[in-house]
Design a protein around this motif. Structure first.
Motif, PDB file in Angstrom:
ATOM      1  N   ILE A   1       1.410   9.369  -5.769  1.00 18.90           N
ATOM      2  CA  ILE A   1       1.785  10.724  -5.610  1.00 18.90           C
ATOM      3  C   ILE A   1       2.895  11.274  -6.613  1.00 18.90           C
ATOM      4  O   ILE A   1       2.779  12.360  -7.172  1.00 18.90           O
ATOM      5  CB  ILE A   1       2.545  10.927  -4.180  1.00 18.90           C
ATOM      6  CG1 ILE A   1       1.290  10.745  -3.168  1.00 18.90           C
ATOM      7  CG2 ILE A   1       3.053  12.269  -3.860  1.00 18.90           C
ATOM      8  CD1 ILE A   1       1.646  10.417  -1.787  1.00 18.90           C
ATOM      9  N   LEU A   2       3.982  10.335  -6.887  1.00 15.97           N
ATOM     10  CA  LEU A   2       4.946  10.731  -7.954  1.00 15.97           C
ATOM     11  C   LEU A   2       4.287  11.063  -9.142  1.00 15.97           C
ATOM     12  O   LEU A   2       4.572  11.861  -9.781  1.00 15.97           O
ATOM     13  CB  LEU A   2       5.901   9.514  -8.103  1.00 15.97           C
ATOM     14  CG  LEU A   2       6.870   9.686  -6.915  1.00 15.97           C
ATOM     15  CD1 LEU A   2       7.873   8.292  -7.134  1.00 15.97           C
ATOM     16  CD2 LEU A   2       7.563  10.615  -6.763  1.00 15.97           C
ATOM     17  N   THR A   3       3.201   9.892  -9.544  1.00 17.01           N
ATOM     18  CA  THR A   3       2.631  10.272 -10.918  1.00 17.01           C
ATOM     19  C   THR A   3       1.902  11.557 -11.206  1.00 17.01           C
ATOM     20  O   THR A   3       1.730  12.190 -12.112  1.00 17.01           O
ATOM     21  CB  THR A   3       1.606   9.023 -11.064  1.00 17.01           C
ATOM     22  OG1 THR A   3       2.240   7.954 -11.055  1.00 17.01           O
ATOM     23  CG2 THR A   3       0.883   9.193 -12.401  1.00 17.01           C
TER      24      THR A   3
ATOM     25  N   VAL B   1       2.320  14.370  -9.207  1.00 14.15           N
ATOM     26  CA  VAL B   1       3.474  15.455  -9.275  1.00 14.15           C
ATOM     27  C   VAL B   1       3.895  15.663 -10.536  1.00 14.15           C
ATOM     28  O   VAL B   1       4.158  16.656 -10.933  1.00 14.15           O
ATOM     29  CB  VAL B   1       4.419  15.158  -8.219  1.00 14.15           C
ATOM     30  CG1 VAL B   1       5.477  16.252  -8.285  1.00 14.15           C
ATOM     31  CG2 VAL B   1       3.892  15.288  -6.627  1.00 14.15           C
ATOM     32  N   MET B   2       4.316  14.450 -11.190  1.00 13.48           N
ATOM     33  CA  MET B   2       5.168  14.634 -12.619  1.00 13.48           C
ATOM     34  C   MET B   2       4.111  15.048 -13.317  1.00 13.48           C
ATOM     35  O   MET B   2       4.594  15.617 -14.406  1.00 13.48           O
ATOM     36  CB  MET B   2       5.662  13.304 -12.665  1.00 13.48           C
ATOM     37  CG  MET B   2       7.043  12.967 -11.825  1.00 13.48           C
ATOM     38  SD  MET B   2       7.765  11.239 -12.388  1.00 13.48           S
ATOM     39  CE  MET B   2       8.553  12.032 -13.959  1.00 13.48           C
ATOM     40  N   THR B   3       2.769  14.318 -13.572  1.00 12.56           N
ATOM     41  CA  THR B   3       1.836  15.083 -14.233  1.00 12.56           C
ATOM     42  C   THR B   3       1.452  16.615 -14.298  1.00 12.56           C
ATOM     43  O   THR B   3       1.530  17.058 -15.346  1.00 12.56           O
ATOM     44  CB  THR B   3       0.466  14.284 -14.196  1.00 12.56           C
ATOM     45  OG1 THR B   3       0.800  12.889 -14.431  1.00 12.56           O
ATOM     46  CG2 THR B   3      -0.712  14.693 -15.254  1.00 12.56           C
ATOM     47  N   TRP B   4       1.410  17.176 -13.390  1.00 14.13           N
ATOM     48  CA  TRP B   4       1.285  18.469 -12.943  1.00 14.13           C
ATOM     49  C   TRP B   4       2.439  19.479 -13.064  1.00 14.13           C
ATOM     50  O   TRP B   4       2.097  20.693 -13.418  1.00 14.13           O
ATOM     51  CB  TRP B   4       0.355  18.692 -11.701  1.00 14.13           C
ATOM     52  CG  TRP B   4      -0.766  18.165 -11.475  1.00 14.13           C
ATOM     53  CD1 TRP B   4      -1.152  17.107 -10.809  1.00 14.13           C
ATOM     54  CD2 TRP B   4      -2.167  18.943 -11.963  1.00 14.13           C
ATOM     55  NE1 TRP B   4      -2.275  16.856 -11.217  1.00 14.13           N
ATOM     56  CE2 TRP B   4      -3.121  17.945 -11.906  1.00 14.13           C
ATOM     57  CE3 TRP B   4      -2.276  19.990 -12.740  1.00 14.13           C
ATOM     58  CZ2 TRP B   4      -4.432  18.508 -12.205  1.00 14.13           C
ATOM     59  CZ3 TRP B   4      -3.446  20.320 -13.070  1.00 14.13           C
ATOM     60  CH2 TRP B   4      -4.580  19.546 -12.796  1.00 14.13           C
ATOM     61  N   SER B   5       3.407  18.833 -13.030  1.00 17.17           N
ATOM     62  CA  SER B   5       4.838  20.009 -13.256  1.00 17.17           C
ATOM     63  C   SER B   5       5.184  19.880 -14.656  1.00 17.17           C
ATOM     64  O   SER B   5       4.915  19.358 -15.647  1.00 17.17           O
ATOM     65  CB  SER B   5       5.887  19.532 -12.424  1.00 17.17           C
ATOM     66  OG  SER B   5       6.239  18.016 -12.520  1.00 17.17           O
TER      67      SER B   5
ATOM     68  N   GLY C   1       0.734  -1.065   0.094  1.00 20.21           N
ATOM     69  CA  GLY C   1      -0.048  -0.090  -0.047  1.00 20.21           C
ATOM     70  C   GLY C   1       0.886   1.296   0.003  1.00 20.21           C
ATOM     71  O   GLY C   1       0.504   2.286  -0.740  1.00 20.21           O
ATOM     72  N   ALA C   2       2.016   1.181   0.883  1.00 22.44           N
ATOM     73  CA  ALA C   2       2.786   2.378   0.748  1.00 22.44           C
ATOM     74  C   ALA C   2       3.531   2.646  -0.546  1.00 22.44           C
ATOM     75  O   ALA C   2       3.594   3.915  -1.008  1.00 22.44           O
ATOM     76  CB  ALA C   2       3.796   2.219   1.975  1.00 22.44           C
ATOM     77  N   VAL C   3       3.867   1.490  -1.153  1.00 21.94           N
ATOM     78  CA  VAL C   3       4.591   1.721  -2.369  1.00 21.94           C
ATOM     79  C   VAL C   3       3.691   2.223  -3.432  1.00 21.94           C
ATOM     80  O   VAL C   3       3.992   3.214  -4.384  1.00 21.94           O
ATOM     81  CB  VAL C   3       5.066   0.367  -2.846  1.00 21.94           C
ATOM     82  CG1 VAL C   3       5.699   0.425  -4.448  1.00 21.94           C
ATOM     83  CG2 VAL C   3       6.334   0.028  -2.035  1.00 21.94           C
ATOM     84  N   VAL C   4       2.319   1.704  -3.503  1.00 16.07           N
ATOM     85  CA  VAL C   4       1.386   2.335  -4.412  1.00 16.07           C
ATOM     86  C   VAL C   4       1.163   3.737  -4.284  1.00 16.07           C
ATOM     87  O   VAL C   4       0.880   4.352  -5.028  1.00 16.07           O
ATOM     88  CB  VAL C   4      -0.079   1.318  -4.365  1.00 16.07           C
ATOM     89  CG1 VAL C   4      -1.232   1.944  -5.050  1.00 16.07           C
ATOM     90  CG2 VAL C   4       0.381  -0.091  -4.679  1.00 16.07           C
ATOM     91  N   ALA C   5       0.844   3.986  -2.805  1.00 17.07           N
ATOM     92  CA  ALA C   5       0.666   5.203  -2.687  1.00 17.07           C
ATOM     93  C   ALA C   5       1.775   6.336  -3.089  1.00 17.07           C
ATOM     94  O   ALA C   5       1.452   7.647  -3.623  1.00 17.07           O
ATOM     95  CB  ALA C   5       0.614   5.701  -0.893  1.00 17.07           C
ATOM     96  N   ILE C   6       2.982   5.893  -2.703  1.00 13.37           N
ATOM     97  CA  ILE C   6       3.986   6.618  -3.314  1.00 13.37           C
ATOM     98  C   ILE C   6       4.117   6.884  -4.865  1.00 13.37           C
ATOM     99  O   ILE C   6       4.241   8.076  -5.487  1.00 13.37           O
ATOM    100  CB  ILE C   6       5.342   6.232  -2.998  1.00 13.37           C
ATOM    101  CG1 ILE C   6       5.432   6.406  -1.122  1.00 13.37           C
ATOM    102  CG2 ILE C   6       6.548   6.677  -3.634  1.00 13.37           C
ATOM    103  CD1 ILE C   6       6.708   5.552  -0.647  1.00 13.37           C
TER     104      ILE C   6
END
Length: 61
Positions: free
Chosen positions: A53-55, A57-61, A45-50
């Motif tokens: 979040i990374l997806t 952040v990378m999509t919006w930046s 679950g932690a790996v999926v959440a990270i």
């Protein structure tokens, strides 16, 4: 009659002695192991959440 001769005439004698030993053995049972599954699910679950979040952040930046 000696014990050696008695064991030869009674083939179940050693089994009876073993059963008596097990019945008289009062050692406590080993504590059950804690399940690992919740820890594995938490890690996944932690790996999926990270990853989410990374997806985002990378999509919006």
């Amino acid at each position: 009659m000696s014990q050696h001769e008695e064991q030869q005439t009674d083939p179940a004698g050693s089994t009876q002695m073993f059963r008596r030993f097990v019945a008289d053995n009062n050692e406590p049972e080993a504590a059950p192991k804690r399940p690992v599954t919740p820890y594995v699910l938490a890690a996944v679950g932690a790996v999926v959440a990270i990853a989410i979040i990374l997806t985002v952040v990378m999509t919006w930046s």
